[in-house]
Structures are given as C-alpha cells and as structure tokens.
Design a protein around this motif. Sequence first.
Motif, short mmCIF file in Angstrom:
data_model
loop_
_atom_site.label_atom_id
_atom_site.label_comp_id
_atom_site.label_asym_id
_atom_site.label_seq_id
_atom_site.Cartn_x
_atom_site.Cartn_y
_atom_site.Cartn_z
N VAL A 140 0.84 -1.20 0.00
CA VAL A 140 0.00 0.00 0.00
C VAL A 140 0.88 1.25 0.00
N ALA A 141 1.92 1.26 0.84
CA ALA A 141 2.82 2.43 0.89
C ALA A 141 3.52 2.62 -0.46
N PHE A 142 4.05 1.56 -1.03
CA PHE A 142 4.71 1.65 -2.33
C PHE A 142 3.74 2.15 -3.40
N SER A 143 2.49 1.72 -3.30
CA SER A 143 1.50 2.13 -4.31
C SER A 143 1.38 3.64 -4.39
N ARG A 144 1.56 4.33 -3.28
CA ARG A 144 1.42 5.78 -3.25
C ARG A 144 2.47 6.47 -4.12
#
Length: 181
Positions: A140-144
């Motif tokens: 989720v963090a990487f997706s940002r």
Amino acid sequence: MLETISNLDTAIFRFLNSALANTAFDSFFPFITKNSNWYGVWVLLCIFIIWKRRKNGVIIVCIMLIGVAFADFLSSQIIKEFIARPRPCHTLTGIRLLVDCGAGKSFPSSHAVNNFFAAVFLSQFFVKQKYYFFIIAFLVAFSRVYVGVHYPLDITGGALLGSAIGFGFAQLAKLIIRKSE
C-alpha cells in the motif's frame, strides 16, 4: 544537504513512478491504494479478532481503532500541515498520475502511517501472521509512489511514524488486557 536529499528523493520517485511501469502494476496499485477497497477486509478482520480472542479481541479492536484514528489525525491534520510539503503530482511534470492527485500535502503519507500502524500493532498479537501485515503495509505504501501522489521519503516517514505509534498502542492494549484478567 537538504537539496541533495530532495534531489535524490525526486530521482527515486521518478524511477519508481515511471521506470517500473507495466500494465499489471498499472491495474494492481491503483486498486490497492484506494481506501474503500479495503473496508470489507478491515471489517472482517475486526470480526475475526473479536471471534478469535473474545473479550481480549474487543480490547484489541477498540485500541486499534482509537490508535489508527489518532495516527491518522496526527499525520494528516498536524504533521502534514506543519511540514506543508506539496505532493509530486502538484509540482513535478512528466509523471504518471494513476489516481486523483488530491488537494492534501505530501509528508508523511497517511496511507503509510495507517498501514504500518496496523502491521506493527497486529503483529504484537498475531505473531504468525506478521509477514502478511507487513507485506500489505509495504504494498500500500509503495503504491502511493507508483501512482504518483507521494515521494519515497513520504512513505518512509509515514512507515516510521505509524510503526512507532502502532508499537505504543500495542503496549497500551497489552497493559489493558493484563489488568482486565
């Protein structure tokens, strides 16, 4: 020194946002970055925790919900407003923006704060599942960054902040559970 860090952050952002681009990621990361796609998972997880741990599960869920609300408020209403770093989609040209940019500030990523809070918090009670929690938080963090709305330092700062708050609230929940037994 700050300019060097900022330039490196931008270079890594451009690499992660563009150089890794492919059709599978272009479908996957916009999906997992959208909060509403996780609501059902969170409801089921809370029900499972209460079912599995009974009274202690109620304590765990309540402290987790209070903690994530606190972490989210701190990151989005206090720290973001104080730091006031613009999102890359507001300042950089030639980026791949796969979701709405949003009007908010960039540092720290509240998605990273909230998901790393949950990963650290839940891993204190469900040790065997901790890798799943951290994989989800990382994705989720990487997706940002991949979707174009945060710099790598935004998610790093968010992960550190969320982890620290998650650990603190887990200790609080453990204390309450011990005192209630």
